[in-house]
Design a protein around this motif. Structure first.
Motif, PDB file in Angstrom:
ATOM      1  N   VAL A 124       1.047  18.075   4.272  1.00  0.00           N
ATOM      2  CA  VAL A 124      -0.124  17.582   3.538  1.00  0.00           C
ATOM      3  C   VAL A 124       0.177  17.487   2.037  1.00  0.00           C
ATOM      4  N   GLN A 125       0.988  18.394   1.541  1.00  0.00           N
ATOM      5  CA  GLN A 125       1.372  18.311   0.121  1.00  0.00           C
ATOM      6  C   GLN A 125       2.169  17.034  -0.144  1.00  0.00           C
ATOM      7  N   VAL A 126       3.066  16.693   0.795  1.00  0.00           N
ATOM      8  CA  VAL A 126       3.804  15.427   0.681  1.00  0.00           C
ATOM      9  C   VAL A 126       2.835  14.254   0.759  1.00  0.00           C
ATOM     10  N   LEU A 127       1.858  14.367   1.626  1.00  0.00           N
ATOM     11  CA  LEU A 127       0.874  13.304   1.816  1.00  0.00           C
ATOM     12  C   LEU A 127       0.083  13.066   0.527  1.00  0.00           C
ATOM     13  N   ARG A 128      -0.280  14.148  -0.168  1.00  0.00           N
ATOM     14  CA  ARG A 128      -1.033  13.982  -1.436  1.00  0.00           C
ATOM     15  C   ARG A 128      -0.223  13.190  -2.445  1.00  0.00           C
ATOM     16  N   LEU A 129       1.072  13.476  -2.522  1.00  0.00           N
ATOM     17  CA  LEU A 129       1.929  12.734  -3.460  1.00  0.00           C
ATOM     18  C   LEU A 129       1.973  11.253  -3.108  1.00  0.00           C
ATOM     19  N   LEU A 130       2.068  10.959  -1.840  1.00  0.00           N
ATOM     20  CA  LEU A 130       2.114   9.556  -1.395  1.00  0.00           C
ATOM     21  C   LEU A 130       0.799   8.854  -1.698  1.00  0.00           C
ATOM     22  N   LEU A 131      -0.322   9.569  -1.533  1.00  0.00           N
ATOM     23  CA  LEU A 131      -1.626   8.963  -1.818  1.00  0.00           C
ATOM     24  C   LEU A 131      -1.780   8.701  -3.314  1.00  0.00           C
ATOM     25  N   ASP A 132      -1.233   9.607  -4.134  1.00  0.00           N
ATOM     26  CA  ASP A 132      -1.262   9.365  -5.590  1.00  0.00           C
ATOM     27  C   ASP A 132      -0.491   8.102  -5.940  1.00  0.00           C
ATOM     28  N   GLN A 133       0.662   7.917  -5.283  1.00  0.00           N
ATOM     29  CA  GLN A 133       1.449   6.709  -5.545  1.00  0.00           C
ATOM     30  C   GLN A 133       0.716   5.459  -5.062  1.00  0.00           C
ATOM     31  N   LEU A 134       0.010   5.591  -3.951  1.00  0.00           N
ATOM     32  CA  LEU A 134      -0.767   4.464  -3.446  1.00  0.00           C
ATOM     33  C   LEU A 134      -1.866   4.089  -4.424  1.00  0.00           C
ATOM     34  N   ASP A 135      -2.486   5.100  -5.024  1.00  0.00           N
ATOM     35  CA  ASP A 135      -3.548   4.838  -6.000  1.00  0.00           C
ATOM     36  C   ASP A 135      -3.006   4.093  -7.215  1.00  0.00           C
ATOM     37  N   GLN A 136      -1.778   4.432  -7.604  1.00  0.00           N
ATOM     38  CA  GLN A 136      -1.190   3.815  -8.797  1.00  0.00           C
ATOM     39  C   GLN A 136      -0.628   2.423  -8.501  1.00  0.00           C
ATOM     40  N   GLN A 137      -0.315   2.188  -7.220  1.00  0.00           N
ATOM     41  CA  GLN A 137       0.318   0.913  -6.863  1.00  0.00           C
ATOM     42  C   GLN A 137      -0.725  -0.191  -6.770  1.00  0.00           C
ATOM     43  N   ASP A 138      -0.372  -1.375  -7.247  1.00  0.00           N
ATOM     44  CA  ASP A 138      -1.267  -2.523  -7.131  1.00  0.00           C
ATOM     45  C   ASP A 138      -1.325  -2.958  -5.675  1.00  0.00           C
ATOM     46  N   GLN A 139      -2.474  -2.834  -5.050  1.00  0.00           N
ATOM     47  CA  GLN A 139      -2.613  -3.179  -3.643  1.00  0.00           C
ATOM     48  C   GLN A 139      -2.952  -4.650  -3.424  1.00  0.00           C
ATOM     49  N   ALA A 140      -3.010  -5.421  -4.516  1.00  0.00           N
ATOM     50  CA  ALA A 140      -3.278  -6.870  -4.418  1.00  0.00           C
ATOM     51  C   ALA A 140      -4.555  -7.129  -3.635  1.00  0.00           C
ATOM     52  N   GLY A 141      -5.540  -6.296  -3.872  1.00  0.00           N
ATOM     53  CA  GLY A 141      -6.825  -6.519  -3.223  1.00  0.00           C
ATOM     54  C   GLY A 141      -6.918  -5.943  -1.820  1.00  0.00           C
ATOM     55  N   ALA A 142      -5.844  -5.391  -1.298  1.00  0.00           N
ATOM     56  CA  ALA A 142      -5.886  -4.855   0.059  1.00  0.00           C
ATOM     57  C   ALA A 142      -6.686  -3.564   0.083  1.00  0.00           C
TER      58      ALA A 142
END
Length: 984
Positions: free
Chosen positions: A714-732
């Motif tokens: 879950v700690q790894v998962l939190r880091l990945l979610l932080d990166q997802l938040d920072q990444q431009d999802q192009a409206g996805a």
């Protein structure tokens, strides 16, 4: 994840994609190797006996469960299937490939596959029964390889490849030096390969070995071969080997088998119509019952020649013609050779037809009973005569093919039925009859059961197909008659002879029937073969470009030909034959046309299959995903796995791997789910896929009692979610609910109920109406239960259950009911009213019947706890005993053993209580779920001895647990202290 292949006729190893994994000797490996070689389901009892033959039954079954858990963690064990009483590991092996090569008489392939004896040198530590099994397998497979190698060596010699033949024959002699016929062939091949010296050295070794082992000298022919080699002269050539011989009994079976009732009916009839499929044995039956009766055969292609079968018979019996009196001239007009030099007067038109029928009837009368065969090809005049003979009282039997009767025969049948003529339908032979047929052919009291079953399956009980199959097997050298017995190279190494192949001659019979259809009807049948079953005239019209009227005509033709029956093929062999003959380009076009024509009428999986076969992988992919999603929502996870396997070639490897892991989780196959997700290569994965993989790993770790590992994930998962938040999802829009849900679940298992509630509360108001939303609702309810607020939790569980039922999500219903039970117990205590618990018990038992899912074991645990809370001790005990013996989750097993201690003690089963406590303490190390540890500690404090308490006390840690459990622990500690005069 790539499929594994076991190599056991080589250095023992596994191929997993490009990776090579060596087989390490251990009981989990032994278990998988044995299952792989069996290929079919194996009873748990059989496996326990093989691996622990000297252990008590319960201990052996416990050992099997432990080693099965370890086996599942092996990276190549993905295909392992586990049921309550049996296991199967349907994985590819070189042993199966070797058997298949023998079955199709591909001697070269068989030789190449058998690189070394089966598991040679592989250690079997303390498993003598398995070691004996492997030794027998090794001997049988080696013998089969020797037979195949000899046949391949003969082929090599015929092709003038003498060095290769020489090498192969020398290899056979390495394992069986005293095989003198092989040695003779080797000596000839060695001379032609220029290897005289090596051959003579091997010959000398043979002489010495023969003298030492058997006290014999080589045969004269062998000595002469060796002498030729010493003189460097060409050795005497072997006599040409005769072609494989088909036993006379197969060419002409000595008697009819399995038609006793039909024979009796024929003997007691005056007139009878017999019909059945081609090859079913109509002609043989007629001739068996009436061996002296003349057989009048109608001929295909001669349907327009009046009275053809009758005249053909009479021409061969002119010397026995009776005196026809005034009807002599009538026969003479039709058959002038019967009365040479006689010129009959012109016929009277009004009476000519009747007189001719009478003349023929009188000419046939001395023959007695007449046998008319293949009436489907009879001309109208012959059929008219048949009816006339019946009305005249002449005895006869007629035979025809069921699905090939034309309009003229149909008309006469109707007339005959009106006159009381009955019909006899010949059905395919039963399996037992095929076995009796083989016993008759071989000349033994009983036919070989396994081979008989294979022959029956492959030929559908059709005697002609069965005999043609036997002929082909003999012709190809696969089947041999030796010493009054029949043998194949598979006899000692096959499970069911499934490696043998059907000969092409049988398929030709099917193709011939299809070939009689008109061009339009053939197009219709081809399209129907692409659809499979359930086709309609409209659908076939769209697929073929024909009008519905023409399609209906084509369907009628196909039905009359015995190819179709309504909206299905009469036999799948027919459909396969038609489908296999459709040109590949045409086949793709048909699949695409049918997919378009079906539109939304068909299930997504059906449409996906058509688009995939049409080569449209993009369209297929979306439909496969839709189908998998639909099956999961309906609680049909096993079907979803099957569809996913088929869809894998259209999905990306990481996508397919993650999907598979998710479905395995839902099925409760946690170790497999963990192995599946860990087997997905991270290269090329999106951040979202990496987060999803971490999510699945955390779920699996929790289910396996590995809460610490889940927390790390879950700690790894939190880091990945932080990166997802920072990444431009192009409206996805990325659905974050599954990630927050797993984080809340880990918090729940760590005793952090308030943190779990904070994570879940914002998700409850989401507008989504899907199984995940139901899971979120019940999870939040569970946190409120932990916080001591069942009044708030209860309606959330009820709302979640209503949503899951409405969606048909079975596995979610199971998860909700396990939470509902826990909530109901607390609510009943708060309200001092047992009704919530009783209501939840009924819902829980109902959910348990939905199938085996990820939450099923926890649900059963909560049912047991609820029954105990109501004082229903026997029902509680029944559920806990099942979990202790069968639960895959070690945490659940641990809790079940701990609870059984108190239940056994309550009903004075002292010995069982002591054993349960031992099992509970032993299982503590298999889980790091703190609640499970506390459960065992409580039981130990109440019922254990001082050594056991000392063993469990290190598990008492300063860690948050639910208040009611903390209270129970405090009470157990106080009782233990008071009982032993201790101060706390």
């Amino acid at each position: 994840m790539p499929s594994a292949c076991l190599y056991l006729l080589d250095e023992p190893h596994v191929r997993l994609g490009e990776a090579r994994l060596e087989l390490t000797p251990s009981r989990p490996t032994y278990l998988l190797v044995y299952l792989a070689c069996q290929g079919a389901w194996v009873e748990r009892e059989r496996l326990a006996d093989l691996l622990w033959p000297d252990s008590p039954e319960e201990e052996a079954r416990h050992n099997l469960r432990v080693n099965l858990h370890r086996a599942r963690s092996l990276p190549w064990a993905e295909a392992l299937e586990v049921e309550r009483d049996r296991l199967r590991f349907a994985v590819q092996t070189d042993v199966a490939l070797f058997r298949a090569a023998l079955g199709r008489a591909d001697w070269e392939a068989a030789v190449k596959l058998h690189r070394r004896p089966f598991l040679q040198g592989f250690p079997w530590h303390n498993t003598p029964a398995l070691e004996d099994w492997a030794a027998l397998e090794r001997e049988s497979l080696l013998e089969a390889w020797q037979q195949a190698a000899q046949r391949h060596a003969e082929t090599l010699q015929q092709a003038q490849q003498h060095p290769e033949a020489c090498r192969l024959l020398a290899e056979i002699l390495r394992y069986n030096l005293l095989s003198e016929d092989v040695l003779q062939n080797y000596l000839r091949a060695a001379y032609l390969a220029g290897q005289r010296e090596a051959a003579l050295r091997l010959y000398e070794r043979f002489v010495q070995e023969l003298e030492r082992e058997l006290g014999l000298e080589p045969m004269r022919a062998t000595q002469e071969l060796a002498a030729s080699l010493r003189r460097a002269e060409p050795p005497p050539m072997a006599a040409p080997k005769p072609p494989p011989r088909i036993p006379l009994e197969v060419l002409r079976p000595p008697r009819l088998v399995g038609r006793e009732a039909e024979q009796a009916r024929l003997r007691h009839s005056t007139a009878l119509l017999v019909h059945g499929e081609p090859g079913i044995g109509k002609t043989r039956l007629l001739q068996e019952v009436f061996p002296q009766a003349p057989l009048l055969r109608c001929r295909e292609g001669l349907e327009n020649l009046p009275f053809y079968p009758v005249l053909d018979y009479l021409r061969h019996h002119l010397d026995t013609l009776p005196d026809l009196g005034p009807y002599r001239e009538d026969l003479a007009r039709l058959l002038p050779e019967a009365y040479p030099g006689f010129t009959p007067p012109p016929a009277e038109p009004s009476s000519a037809r009747a007189r001719l029928l009478e003349a023929l009837a009188r000419a046939l009368a001395p023959a007695g009973r007449l046998l008319f065969d293949d009436l489907q090809w009879a001309d109208e005049s012959t059929l008219e005569l048949l009816l006339y003979l019946h009305n005249r009282g002449q005895a006869w039997v007629g035979a025809f093919r069921t699905h090939e009767a034309g309009p003229a025969l149909a008309k006469v049948r109707e007339a005959l039925h009106s006159s009381g003529v009955e019909e006899l339908a010949l059905e395919p032979l039963e399996n037992s009859t095929v076995q009796a047929l083989l016993a008759d052919l071989i000349g033994t009291p009983e036919g070989p059961p396994l081979f008989s079953s294979w022959l029956h399956r492959q030929t559908g009980g059709n005697p002609f197909f069965a005999l043609e199959t036997l002929k082909s097997l003999f012709e190809n050298g696969v089947l041999r008659a030796e010493g009054g017995q029949w043998h194949t190279d598979l006899d000692e190494i096959t499970q069911d002879y499934s490696e043998l192949q059907i000969p092409p001659k049988v398929a030709e019979v099917v193709r011939r029937r299809v070939g009689r259809l008109s061009e339009a009807a053939l197009r219709v049948v081809q399209a129907a073969s692409v659809v499979g079953e359930g086709f309609t005239p409209g659908l076939l019209a769209d697929a073929t470009g024909l009008s519905e009227w023409m399609v209906l005509d084509g369907l009628e033709q196909a039905e009359q030909a015995g190819i179709l029956a309504g909206t299905r093929f009469v036999h799948d062999v027919l459909r396969q034959s038609v489908y296999g003959a459709v040109p590949s380009t045409r086949c793709k076009i048909l699949h695409a046309q049918i997919a378009r024509a079906l539109g939304t009428q068909a299930e997504a999986a059906v449409l996906a299959e058509h688009w995939q076969r049409a080569g449209e992988k993009g369209k297929a992919r979306e439909l496969w995903l839709e189908a998998i999603h639909s099956y999961r929502q309906k609680g049909m996870q096993t079907q979803a796995l099957v569809v996913l396997q088929r869809a894998s070639e259209t999905l990306e490897a990481s996508e397919a791997g993650l999907l598979r892991a998710e479905v395995l989780l839902e099925l409760g196959r946690f170790a497999e789910a963990l192995a599946a997700v860990q087997g997905v290569k991270p290269q090329g994965q999106t951040l979202y896929q990496q987060a999803k993989a971490a999510n699945i790993q955390a779920e699996a770790h929790i289910a396996l009692g590995q809460v610490g590992e889940a927390e790390k994930t879950v700690q790894v998962l939190r880091l990945l979610l932080d990166q997802l938040d920072q990444q431009d999802q192009a409206g996805a829009i990325v659905d974050r609910r599954p990630f927050w849900l797993i984080e809340s679940k880990v918090a729940h298992y760590l005793g952090q109920a308030e943190a779990a509630a904070r994570l879940l509360a914002p998700l409850v108001g989401a507008p989504a109406r899907d199984p995940l939303q139901a899971t979120i609702l019940t999870s939040l309810g569970a946190t409120y239960d932990e916080l001591g607020d069942p009044e708030r939790a209860w309606p959330m569980h009820q709302q979640a259950l209503a949503l899951a039922r409405d969606l048909g999500a079975k596995h979610v219903q199971v998860d909700i009911c396990l939470n509902l039970l826990w909530s109901a117990i607390a609510l009943s205590q708060v309200r001092n009213d047992p009704r919530p618990t009783k209501e939840a018990l009924a819902l829980g038992e109902e959910a348990l019947k939905l199938g085996q899912y990820g939450g099923s074991e926890v649900l059963r645990n909560n049912l047991a706890f609820a029954y105990a809370d109501l004082g229903c001790w026997e029902l509680a005990r029944e559920h806990y005993e099942w979990l202790a013996q069968h639960a895959a989750d070690p945490s659940i097993r641990c809790i079940a053993w701990a609870q059984l201690v108190a239940l056994y003690a309550r009903i004075n089963l002292t010995a069982q209580a002591a054993e349960a406590l031992n099992q509970a303490i032993a299982s503590v190390e298999q889980t790091d779920l703190y609640i499970a540890h506390i459960r065992v500690l409580i039981s130990t404090l109440k019922y254990g001895n001082e050594a056991q308490v000392a063993q469990m006390m290190p598990y008492l840690r300063d860690q948050n647990i639910e208040p009611w459990l903390q209270e129970e622990l405090e009470q157990a500690l106080a009782e233990h202290a008071a009982r032993n005069g201790l101060r706390r």
